[in-house]
Design a protein around this motif. Structure first.
Motif, short mmCIF file in Angstrom:
data_model
loop_
_atom_site.label_atom_id
_atom_site.label_comp_id
_atom_site.label_asym_id
_atom_site.label_seq_id
_atom_site.Cartn_x
_atom_site.Cartn_y
_atom_site.Cartn_z
N GLY A 57 0.82 -1.21 0.00
CA GLY A 57 0.00 0.00 0.00
C GLY A 57 0.85 1.26 0.00
N GLY A 58 1.99 1.21 -0.67
CA GLY A 58 2.88 2.37 -0.72
C GLY A 58 2.58 3.29 -1.89
N ARG A 59 3.57 4.04 -2.31
CA ARG A 59 3.38 4.97 -3.42
C ARG A 59 4.67 5.13 -4.21
NH1 ARG A 59 4.87 10.46 -2.08
NH2 ARG A 59 5.65 10.63 0.06
N ILE A 60 4.53 5.60 -5.43
CA ILE A 60 5.65 5.86 -6.31
C ILE A 60 6.08 7.31 -6.18
CG2 ILE A 60 6.44 5.94 -8.70
CD1 ILE A 60 6.09 3.11 -7.76
N VAL A 61 7.40 7.54 -6.05
CA VAL A 61 7.97 8.89 -5.98
C VAL A 61 8.78 9.12 -7.25
CG1 VAL A 61 9.49 10.43 -4.71
CG2 VAL A 61 8.10 8.77 -3.46
N TYR A 77 11.11 5.81 -7.72
CA TYR A 77 11.39 4.76 -6.75
C TYR A 77 10.16 4.57 -5.89
CZ TYR A 77 12.30 8.45 -3.21
OH TYR A 77 12.19 9.51 -2.36
N GLY A 78 10.15 3.52 -5.09
CA GLY A 78 8.98 3.22 -4.28
C GLY A 78 9.17 3.60 -2.82
N LEU A 79 8.14 4.17 -2.25
CA LEU A 79 8.09 4.41 -0.80
C LEU A 79 7.02 3.47 -0.27
CD1 LEU A 79 9.43 6.27 1.30
CD2 LEU A 79 7.46 7.80 1.06
N LEU A 80 7.42 2.49 0.53
CA LEU A 80 6.50 1.44 0.95
C LEU A 80 5.50 1.93 1.97
CD1 LEU A 80 8.76 -1.73 1.00
CD2 LEU A 80 7.71 -0.50 -0.89
N GLY A 81 4.50 1.08 2.20
CA GLY A 81 3.39 1.47 3.07
C GLY A 81 3.78 1.78 4.49
N ASP A 82 4.93 1.25 4.96
CA ASP A 82 5.35 1.54 6.32
C ASP A 82 5.91 2.95 6.47
OD1 ASP A 82 7.81 1.34 5.10
OD2 ASP A 82 8.48 -0.40 6.23
N GLY A 83 6.14 3.63 5.33
CA GLY A 83 6.64 5.00 5.36
C GLY A 83 8.11 5.13 5.71
N ARG A 84 8.77 4.02 5.96
CA ARG A 84 10.18 4.09 6.38
C ARG A 84 11.11 3.30 5.48
NH1 ARG A 84 12.25 -0.15 8.89
NH2 ARG A 84 10.94 -1.90 9.47
N THR A 85 10.55 2.68 4.43
CA THR A 85 11.37 1.87 3.53
C THR A 85 11.23 2.36 2.10
OG1 THR A 85 11.01 -0.06 4.95
CG2 THR A 85 11.88 -0.47 2.74
#
Length: 459
Positions: A57-61, A77-85
Protein backbone atom coordinates in the motif's frame (compact mmCIF):
# COMPACT_ATOMS: atom_id res chain seq x y z
CA UNK A 1 -10.21 -21.58 3.95
CA UNK A 2 -7.36 -19.10 3.49
CA UNK A 3 -5.49 -18.94 0.19
CA UNK A 4 -2.34 -16.87 -0.38
CA UNK A 5 -1.79 -15.66 -3.95
CA UNK A 6 1.82 -14.47 -4.45
CA UNK A 7 2.88 -14.34 -8.12
CA UNK A 8 5.57 -12.42 -9.98
CA UNK A 9 4.62 -10.06 -12.79
CA UNK A 10 4.22 -11.35 -16.33
CA UNK A 11 6.83 -9.14 -18.01
CA UNK A 12 5.53 -6.67 -20.61
CA UNK A 13 1.99 -7.84 -19.85
CA UNK A 14 0.58 -7.73 -16.31
CA UNK A 15 1.88 -6.48 -12.96
CA UNK A 16 2.11 -8.87 -10.03
CA UNK A 17 -1.07 -7.40 -8.53
CA UNK A 18 -2.95 -7.80 -11.80
CA UNK A 19 -1.86 -11.44 -12.07
CA UNK A 20 -2.93 -12.08 -8.46
CA UNK A 21 -6.34 -10.49 -9.08
CA UNK A 22 -7.03 -12.69 -12.12
CA UNK A 23 -5.98 -15.84 -10.24
CA UNK A 24 -8.32 -14.89 -7.41
CA UNK A 25 -11.21 -14.41 -9.85
CA UNK A 26 -10.66 -17.92 -11.21
CA UNK A 27 -10.47 -19.52 -7.77
CA UNK A 28 -13.67 -17.78 -6.69
CA UNK A 29 -15.58 -19.70 -9.35
CA UNK A 30 -15.00 -22.79 -7.22
CA UNK A 31 -14.46 -21.35 -3.73
CA UNK A 32 -16.51 -18.13 -3.57
CA UNK A 33 -16.37 -17.88 0.21
CA UNK A 34 -12.66 -18.50 0.77
CA UNK A 35 -10.38 -15.87 2.29
CA UNK A 36 -7.93 -14.58 -0.32
CA UNK A 37 -4.68 -12.79 0.54
CA UNK A 38 -2.91 -11.22 -2.47
CA UNK A 39 0.82 -10.56 -2.03
CA UNK A 40 2.40 -9.13 -5.23
CA UNK A 41 5.94 -10.48 -5.54
CA UNK A 42 9.18 -9.99 -7.49
CA UNK A 43 12.73 -11.34 -7.46
CA UNK A 44 14.66 -8.08 -7.13
CA UNK A 45 14.81 -7.32 -10.84
CA UNK A 46 12.50 -5.39 -13.11
CA UNK A 47 9.11 -4.77 -11.52
CA UNK A 48 10.29 -5.04 -7.91
CA UNK A 49 9.37 -1.45 -7.05
CA UNK A 50 5.82 -1.75 -8.38
CA UNK A 51 5.30 -5.14 -6.72
CA UNK A 52 6.42 -3.96 -3.30
CA UNK A 53 4.43 -0.74 -3.56
CA UNK A 54 1.30 -2.74 -4.46
CA UNK A 55 1.93 -5.33 -1.74
CA UNK A 56 2.36 -2.77 1.05
CA UNK A 57 0.00 0.00 0.00
CA UNK A 58 2.88 2.37 -0.72
CA UNK A 59 3.38 4.97 -3.42
CA UNK A 60 5.65 5.86 -6.31
CA UNK A 61 7.97 8.89 -5.98
CA UNK A 62 9.24 10.56 -9.16
CA UNK A 63 12.48 12.55 -9.37
CA UNK A 64 14.41 14.37 -12.10
CA UNK A 65 17.91 12.91 -11.87
CA UNK A 66 21.08 12.55 -13.90
CA UNK A 67 20.93 9.81 -16.52
CA UNK A 68 23.80 7.48 -17.44
CA UNK A 69 25.39 9.92 -19.92
CA UNK A 70 24.62 13.10 -17.98
CA UNK A 71 21.20 13.81 -19.49
CA UNK A 72 18.26 14.60 -17.21
CA UNK A 73 15.74 11.76 -16.84
CA UNK A 74 12.54 11.37 -14.86
CA UNK A 75 13.10 8.35 -12.65
CA UNK A 76 11.01 6.83 -9.88
CA UNK A 77 11.39 4.76 -6.75
CA UNK A 78 8.98 3.22 -4.28
CA UNK A 79 8.09 4.41 -0.80
CA UNK A 80 6.50 1.44 0.95
CA UNK A 81 3.39 1.47 3.07
CA UNK A 82 5.35 1.54 6.32
CA UNK A 83 6.64 5.00 5.36
CA UNK A 84 10.18 4.09 6.38
CA UNK A 85 11.37 1.87 3.53
CA UNK A 86 12.37 2.96 0.03
CA UNK A 87 12.92 0.62 -2.92
CA UNK A 88 15.23 1.71 -5.73
CA UNK A 89 15.90 -0.09 -9.01
CA UNK A 90 19.19 1.17 -10.41
CA UNK A 91 17.90 0.64 -13.95
CA UNK A 92 15.44 3.52 -13.41
CA UNK A 93 18.21 6.13 -13.36
CA UNK A 94 21.24 4.25 -14.70
CA UNK A 95 19.70 1.64 -16.96
CA UNK A 96 20.64 0.43 -20.40
CA UNK A 97 17.24 1.33 -21.93
CA UNK A 98 17.98 5.00 -21.16
CA UNK A 99 20.83 5.01 -23.69
CA UNK A 100 20.25 4.51 -27.43
CA UNK A 101 22.18 1.51 -28.68
CA UNK A 102 24.47 3.62 -30.88
CA UNK A 103 25.43 5.81 -27.89
CA UNK A 104 26.21 3.14 -25.31
CA UNK A 105 29.58 3.83 -23.71
CA UNK A 106 30.53 2.32 -20.32
CA UNK A 107 33.64 4.51 -20.26
CA UNK A 108 31.34 7.52 -19.75
CA UNK A 109 28.18 6.04 -18.17
CA UNK A 110 27.74 6.85 -14.48
CA UNK A 111 25.54 5.71 -11.56
CA UNK A 112 25.22 9.30 -10.31
CA UNK A 113 21.45 9.28 -10.87
CA UNK A 114 20.95 6.18 -8.72
CA UNK A 115 22.76 7.98 -5.90
CA UNK A 116 20.43 10.94 -6.36
CA UNK A 117 17.39 8.66 -5.92
CA UNK A 118 18.84 7.31 -2.66
CA UNK A 119 19.66 10.85 -1.50
CA UNK A 120 16.04 11.89 -2.10
CA UNK A 121 14.78 8.91 -0.09
CA UNK A 122 17.13 9.78 2.79
CA UNK A 123 15.85 13.36 2.68
CA UNK A 124 12.32 11.97 3.16
CA UNK A 125 13.43 10.28 6.38
CA UNK A 126 13.48 6.63 5.39
CA UNK A 127 15.20 4.12 7.67
CA UNK A 128 15.86 1.40 5.10
CA UNK A 129 16.71 1.43 1.41
CA UNK A 130 16.37 -1.66 -0.76
CA UNK A 131 18.42 -1.40 -3.95
CA UNK A 132 17.88 -3.75 -6.89
CA UNK A 133 20.94 -4.23 -9.08
CA UNK A 134 20.75 -5.15 -12.73
CA UNK A 135 20.00 -3.74 -16.16
CA UNK A 136 22.63 -1.02 -15.86
CA UNK A 137 24.42 0.88 -18.61
CA UNK A 138 27.34 1.57 -16.28
CA UNK A 139 30.72 0.13 -15.30
CA UNK A 140 31.90 2.74 -12.80
CA UNK A 141 32.26 0.65 -9.64
CA UNK A 142 29.60 2.79 -7.95
CA UNK A 143 31.82 5.89 -8.06
CA UNK A 144 29.05 8.08 -9.52
CA UNK A 145 26.62 6.78 -6.89
CA UNK A 146 29.08 7.74 -4.15
CA UNK A 147 29.61 11.22 -5.60
CA UNK A 148 25.86 11.91 -5.51
CA UNK A 149 25.94 11.10 -1.78
CA UNK A 150 28.82 13.45 -1.02
CA UNK A 151 31.92 11.32 -1.41
CA UNK A 152 34.78 13.23 -3.04
CA UNK A 153 37.33 11.65 -5.32
CA UNK A 154 40.61 13.54 -5.57
CA UNK A 155 42.85 13.59 -8.62
CA UNK A 156 46.66 13.48 -8.69
CA UNK A 157 46.82 17.28 -8.39
CA UNK A 158 44.81 17.25 -5.17
CA UNK A 159 41.65 18.69 -6.76
CA UNK A 160 38.22 17.07 -6.38
CA UNK A 161 36.79 15.48 -9.50
CA UNK A 162 33.51 17.29 -10.04
CA UNK A 163 31.97 15.63 -13.09
CA UNK A 164 30.15 12.31 -12.56
CA UNK A 165 32.67 9.52 -12.94
CA UNK A 166 32.27 6.78 -15.51
CA UNK A 167 34.36 3.65 -15.89
CA UNK A 168 36.92 5.48 -17.99
CA UNK A 169 37.54 8.21 -15.40
CA UNK A 170 38.43 5.90 -12.52
CA UNK A 171 42.08 5.93 -13.53
CA UNK A 172 42.19 9.62 -12.50
CA UNK A 173 41.23 8.88 -8.87
CA UNK A 174 44.23 9.32 -6.60
CA UNK A 175 42.45 9.32 -3.22
CA UNK A 176 39.04 9.18 -1.54
CA UNK A 177 37.58 11.76 0.87
CA UNK A 178 34.46 10.65 2.75
CA UNK A 179 34.27 13.60 5.13
CA UNK A 180 31.43 15.15 3.16
CA UNK A 181 29.29 12.04 2.79
CA UNK A 182 25.55 12.48 3.39
CA UNK A 183 25.16 12.16 7.20
CA UNK A 184 21.78 10.50 6.80
CA UNK A 185 23.44 7.50 5.16
CA UNK A 186 24.83 6.41 8.52
CA UNK A 187 21.36 5.86 9.99
CA UNK A 188 19.94 4.02 6.97
CA UNK A 189 20.00 0.25 6.59
CA UNK A 190 20.87 -0.73 3.02
CA UNK A 191 19.74 -4.08 1.62
CA UNK A 192 21.01 -5.03 -1.82
CA UNK A 193 18.91 -7.38 -3.96
CA UNK A 194 21.56 -9.22 -5.93
CA UNK A 195 21.42 -12.69 -7.48
CA UNK A 196 24.91 -12.73 -9.06
CA UNK A 197 28.15 -13.53 -7.30
CA UNK A 198 30.62 -12.03 -9.78
CA UNK A 199 33.70 -10.37 -8.28
CA UNK A 200 34.60 -6.83 -9.30
CA UNK A 201 37.47 -7.66 -11.65
CA UNK A 202 39.01 -10.52 -13.63
CA UNK A 203 37.57 -12.90 -16.19
CA UNK A 204 34.34 -13.24 -14.20
CA UNK A 205 34.24 -9.58 -13.20
CA UNK A 206 31.92 -6.73 -14.16
CA UNK A 207 33.85 -5.60 -17.24
CA UNK A 208 34.53 -8.97 -18.85
CA UNK A 209 31.10 -10.51 -18.27
CA UNK A 210 28.74 -7.56 -18.62
CA UNK A 211 30.78 -4.89 -20.39
CA UNK A 212 30.14 -6.07 -23.99
CA UNK A 213 26.36 -5.81 -23.65
CA UNK A 214 26.84 -2.20 -22.54
CA UNK A 215 28.80 -1.29 -25.64
CA UNK A 216 32.35 -2.20 -24.59
CA UNK A 217 34.78 -3.42 -27.24
CA UNK A 218 37.47 -5.98 -26.26
CA UNK A 219 39.94 -3.10 -25.88
CA UNK A 220 37.49 -1.16 -23.71
CA UNK A 221 36.93 -4.22 -21.51
CA UNK A 222 40.65 -4.27 -20.70
CA UNK A 223 40.65 -0.56 -19.82
CA UNK A 224 37.53 -0.86 -17.68
CA UNK A 225 38.85 -3.89 -15.80
CA UNK A 226 42.18 -2.18 -15.16
CA UNK A 227 40.42 0.97 -13.92
CA UNK A 228 38.19 -0.99 -11.56
CA UNK A 229 41.24 -2.75 -10.12
CA UNK A 230 42.89 0.66 -9.59
CA UNK A 231 39.71 2.00 -7.95
CA UNK A 232 39.52 -1.03 -5.60
CA UNK A 233 43.16 -0.54 -4.61
CA UNK A 234 42.54 3.13 -3.70
CA UNK A 235 39.53 2.19 -1.59
CA UNK A 236 41.50 -0.53 0.19
CA UNK A 237 44.34 1.89 0.95
CA UNK A 238 42.19 4.88 2.05
CA UNK A 239 39.18 3.16 3.64
CA UNK A 240 40.71 -0.19 4.62
CA UNK A 241 37.89 -2.01 2.81
CA UNK A 242 38.75 -4.81 0.39
CA UNK A 243 36.02 -5.01 -2.25
CA UNK A 244 37.84 -6.59 -5.20
CA UNK A 245 36.91 -10.22 -4.62
CA UNK A 246 33.70 -9.87 -2.64
CA UNK A 247 30.87 -11.98 -4.11
CA UNK A 248 28.42 -9.66 -5.86
CA UNK A 249 30.90 -6.77 -6.08
CA UNK A 250 30.70 -6.95 -9.88
CA UNK A 251 26.90 -6.68 -9.98
CA UNK A 252 25.38 -3.60 -11.59
CA UNK A 253 28.62 -2.64 -13.32
CA UNK A 254 30.43 -2.69 -10.00
CA UNK A 255 27.75 -0.77 -8.05
CA UNK A 256 27.78 -3.76 -5.70
CA UNK A 257 31.39 -2.87 -4.83
CA UNK A 258 30.52 0.80 -4.31
CA UNK A 259 27.66 -0.10 -1.98
CA UNK A 260 29.93 -2.36 0.05
CA UNK A 261 32.56 0.39 0.25
CA UNK A 262 30.43 3.45 1.01
CA UNK A 263 27.36 2.09 2.82
CA UNK A 264 26.67 -0.53 5.45
CA UNK A 265 25.13 -2.74 2.77
CA UNK A 266 24.01 -6.33 3.12
CA UNK A 267 23.85 -8.49 -0.02
CA UNK A 268 20.86 -10.80 -0.28
CA UNK A 269 19.11 -12.84 -2.95
CA UNK A 270 16.49 -10.67 -4.57
CA UNK A 271 13.51 -12.87 -3.78
CA UNK A 272 14.59 -13.12 -0.11
CA UNK A 273 14.56 -9.33 0.13
CA UNK A 274 11.05 -9.22 -1.33
CA UNK A 275 9.77 -12.03 0.92
CA UNK A 276 10.94 -10.07 3.96
CA UNK A 277 9.61 -6.71 2.71
CA UNK A 278 6.15 -8.12 1.96
CA UNK A 279 5.98 -10.00 5.28
CA UNK A 280 5.06 -13.11 3.30
CA UNK A 281 5.79 -15.52 6.16
CA UNK A 282 3.17 -13.82 8.32
CA UNK A 283 0.60 -14.09 5.52
CA UNK A 284 1.33 -17.81 5.15
CA UNK A 285 0.26 -18.58 8.71
CA UNK A 286 -3.01 -20.53 8.73
CA UNK A 287 -3.20 -20.80 4.93
CA UNK A 288 -4.55 -23.92 3.24
CA UNK A 289 -3.01 -23.24 -0.17
CA UNK A 290 -0.55 -20.89 -1.88
CA UNK A 291 -0.55 -19.93 -5.55
CA UNK A 292 2.44 -18.36 -7.26
CA UNK A 293 3.63 -18.00 -10.82
CA UNK A 294 5.67 -16.22 -13.48
CA UNK A 295 5.68 -15.74 -17.22
CA UNK A 296 7.38 -19.07 -17.92
CA UNK A 297 8.00 -21.94 -15.53
CA UNK A 298 11.10 -24.00 -16.17
CA UNK A 299 13.72 -25.81 -14.09
CA UNK A 300 15.47 -22.50 -13.32
CA UNK A 301 12.29 -21.34 -11.60
CA UNK A 302 13.44 -23.30 -8.56
CA UNK A 303 16.63 -21.25 -8.24
CA UNK A 304 16.26 -17.72 -6.98
CA UNK A 305 13.10 -16.77 -8.85
CA UNK A 306 9.85 -15.66 -7.26
CA UNK A 307 8.11 -19.09 -7.13
CA UNK A 308 11.11 -20.56 -5.30
CA UNK A 309 10.94 -17.87 -2.62
CA UNK A 310 7.19 -18.33 -2.21
CA UNK A 311 7.65 -22.11 -1.98
CA UNK A 312 10.33 -21.72 0.70
CA UNK A 313 8.03 -19.51 2.76
CA UNK A 314 5.13 -21.93 2.30
CA UNK A 315 7.25 -24.92 3.37
CA UNK A 316 8.06 -23.18 6.63
CA UNK A 317 4.34 -23.20 7.40
CA UNK A 318 3.34 -26.53 5.86
CA UNK A 319 1.34 -24.94 3.02
CA UNK A 320 1.11 -26.70 -0.38
CA UNK A 321 2.14 -24.58 -3.40
CA UNK A 322 0.90 -24.49 -6.98
CA UNK A 323 2.80 -22.48 -9.62
CA UNK A 324 0.98 -21.18 -12.70
CA UNK A 325 3.12 -20.10 -15.62
CA UNK A 326 2.22 -18.31 -18.81
CA UNK A 327 3.83 -21.37 -20.33
CA UNK A 328 5.67 -24.49 -19.17
CA UNK A 329 9.09 -25.57 -20.43
CA UNK A 330 9.90 -29.23 -21.09
CA UNK A 331 12.01 -29.34 -17.93
CA UNK A 332 9.45 -27.60 -15.72
CA UNK A 333 8.76 -30.77 -13.70
CA UNK A 334 12.18 -30.30 -12.11
CA UNK A 335 10.60 -27.77 -9.74
CA UNK A 336 8.85 -30.62 -7.92
CA UNK A 337 12.16 -31.43 -6.25
CA UNK A 338 12.38 -27.91 -4.81
CA UNK A 339 9.17 -27.38 -2.87
CA UNK A 340 6.62 -26.63 -5.60
CA UNK A 341 3.89 -29.27 -5.39
CA UNK A 342 2.11 -28.76 -8.71
CA UNK A 343 2.30 -26.64 -11.88
CA UNK A 344 -0.22 -25.49 -14.44
CA UNK A 345 0.01 -23.57 -17.71
CA UNK A 346 -2.16 -20.52 -18.24
CA UNK A 347 -2.15 -20.95 -22.02
CA UNK A 348 -4.39 -23.90 -22.94
CA UNK A 349 -2.44 -24.69 -26.12
CA UNK A 350 0.49 -23.53 -28.25
CA UNK A 351 -0.07 -20.03 -29.62
CA UNK A 352 1.80 -16.86 -30.64
CA UNK A 353 2.95 -14.68 -27.76
CA UNK A 354 0.84 -11.71 -28.85
CA UNK A 355 -2.31 -13.86 -28.74
CA UNK A 356 -1.42 -15.18 -25.29
CA UNK A 357 -0.86 -11.64 -24.02
CA UNK A 358 -4.13 -10.41 -25.49
CA UNK A 359 -6.15 -13.09 -23.69
CA UNK A 360 -3.88 -13.42 -20.62
CA UNK A 361 -6.51 -12.33 -18.10
CA UNK A 362 -9.00 -14.94 -19.26
CA UNK A 363 -6.33 -17.63 -19.43
CA UNK A 364 -5.14 -16.91 -15.89
CA UNK A 365 -8.68 -17.13 -14.52
CA UNK A 366 -9.33 -20.39 -16.35
CA UNK A 367 -6.03 -21.90 -15.16
CA UNK A 368 -6.82 -21.02 -11.54
CA UNK A 369 -10.26 -22.61 -11.89
CA UNK A 370 -8.69 -25.79 -13.29
CA UNK A 371 -6.32 -25.96 -10.32
CA UNK A 372 -9.19 -25.52 -7.86
CA UNK A 373 -11.28 -28.22 -9.52
CA UNK A 374 -8.39 -30.68 -9.50
CA UNK A 375 -7.93 -30.03 -5.78
CA UNK A 376 -11.67 -30.59 -5.20
CA UNK A 377 -11.47 -33.89 -7.09
CA UNK A 378 -8.52 -34.94 -4.93
CA UNK A 379 -10.50 -34.13 -1.81
CA UNK A 380 -13.42 -36.28 -2.99
CA UNK A 381 -11.04 -39.14 -3.76
CA UNK A 382 -9.48 -38.85 -0.30
CA UNK A 383 -12.89 -38.80 1.34
CA UNK A 384 -14.01 -41.79 -0.70
CA UNK A 385 -10.87 -43.73 0.20
CA UNK A 386 -11.40 -43.03 3.88
CA UNK A 387 -15.04 -44.07 3.62
CA UNK A 388 -14.14 -47.33 1.86
CA UNK A 389 -11.65 -48.19 4.58
CA UNK A 390 -14.35 -47.61 7.20
CA UNK A 391 -16.84 -49.87 5.41
CA UNK A 392 -14.29 -52.68 5.07
CA UNK A 393 -13.59 -52.56 8.79
CA UNK A 394 -17.29 -52.64 9.70
CA UNK A 395 -18.03 -55.54 7.36
CA UNK A 396 -15.37 -57.64 9.11
CA UNK A 397 -17.00 -57.22 12.54
CA UNK A 398 -19.35 -59.99 13.89
CA UNK A 399 -23.05 -58.97 13.96
CA UNK A 400 -24.36 -57.73 17.28
CA UNK A 401 -27.42 -59.22 19.01
CA UNK A 402 -30.67 -57.46 18.32
CA UNK A 403 -31.04 -56.54 21.98
CA UNK A 404 -27.57 -55.09 22.17
CA UNK A 405 -27.33 -51.31 22.29
CA UNK A 406 -26.12 -49.57 19.08
CA UNK A 407 -22.39 -49.26 18.75
CA UNK A 408 -20.85 -45.82 19.06
CA UNK A 409 -18.42 -44.56 16.44
CA UNK A 410 -15.70 -42.34 17.88
CA UNK A 411 -17.81 -41.83 20.97
CA UNK A 412 -20.84 -40.48 19.04
CA UNK A 413 -24.13 -41.78 20.40
CA UNK A 414 -26.86 -42.88 18.03
CA UNK A 415 -24.49 -43.68 15.15
CA UNK A 416 -24.79 -47.42 14.50
CA UNK A 417 -22.24 -49.18 12.33
CA UNK A 418 -23.64 -49.68 8.83
CA UNK A 419 -22.56 -51.82 5.93
CA UNK A 420 -23.25 -49.00 3.44
CA UNK A 421 -21.84 -45.48 3.49
CA UNK A 422 -24.10 -42.59 4.35
CA UNK A 423 -24.23 -39.91 1.68
CA UNK A 424 -22.55 -36.85 3.10
CA UNK A 425 -21.34 -33.44 2.00
CA UNK A 426 -17.88 -33.53 0.49
CA UNK A 427 -15.30 -32.12 2.87
CA UNK A 428 -11.50 -32.21 2.83
CA UNK A 429 -10.23 -35.10 4.95
CA UNK A 430 -6.76 -34.76 6.36
CA UNK A 431 -4.65 -37.90 6.35
CA UNK A 432 -4.16 -38.13 10.10
CA UNK A 433 -7.90 -37.63 10.76
CA UNK A 434 -8.73 -40.34 8.25
CA UNK A 435 -6.36 -42.76 10.01
CA UNK A 436 -7.85 -41.85 13.38
CA UNK A 437 -11.36 -42.52 12.06
CA UNK A 438 -10.40 -46.00 10.85
CA UNK A 439 -8.76 -46.74 14.20
CA UNK A 440 -11.95 -45.70 15.97
CA UNK A 441 -14.06 -48.03 13.84
CA UNK A 442 -11.66 -50.89 14.50
CA UNK A 443 -11.93 -50.35 18.27
CA UNK A 444 -15.75 -50.34 18.00
CA UNK A 445 -15.70 -53.65 16.12
CA UNK A 446 -13.43 -55.22 18.74
CA UNK A 447 -15.69 -53.98 21.52
CA UNK A 448 -18.75 -55.55 19.85
CA UNK A 449 -16.95 -58.87 19.52
CA UNK A 450 -15.97 -58.82 23.19
CA UNK A 451 -19.53 -58.08 24.27
CA UNK A 452 -20.84 -60.97 22.15
CA UNK A 453 -18.37 -63.41 23.73
CA UNK A 454 -19.39 -62.20 27.19
CA UNK A 455 -23.09 -62.77 26.47
CA UNK A 456 -22.55 -66.18 24.77
CA UNK A 457 -19.45 -67.76 26.29
CA UNK A 458 -18.24 -70.92 24.60
CA UNK A 459 -18.63 -74.15 26.60
Amino acid sequence: MKIVIAPDSFKENLTSLEVASELEAGLRRVWPDAEYVKVPMADGGEGTVQSLVDATGGRIVKCAVTGPLGQKVLASYGLLGDGRTAVVEMAEASGLPLVPKAERDPLRASTFGTGELVADAIHRGVEEVIIGLGGSATNDGGAGFAQALGVRFIDKDGAPITEPLGGGGLENVASVDTRWINPGLARVKVSVACDVTNPLTGEKGASAVYGPQKGATPEMVQVLDRNLAHFAAIIKRDLNIDIADRPGAGAGGGLGAGLLAFTDATMKRGVEVVVAATNLDEHMKGASLALTGEGRVDFQTAFGKTPSGVAASARRHGVPVVAIGGGLADDASGVFQHGIDAIESATPNAMPLDVAIKKSRQYLQDAAERVARLIMMGQRMAASAGQSASVATVAAAPPADTDTAPAYVNGSAGAPLLAHPIAQRNKPVKRFLRAKRVQGLTRAAVELSQRRRQRHPTT
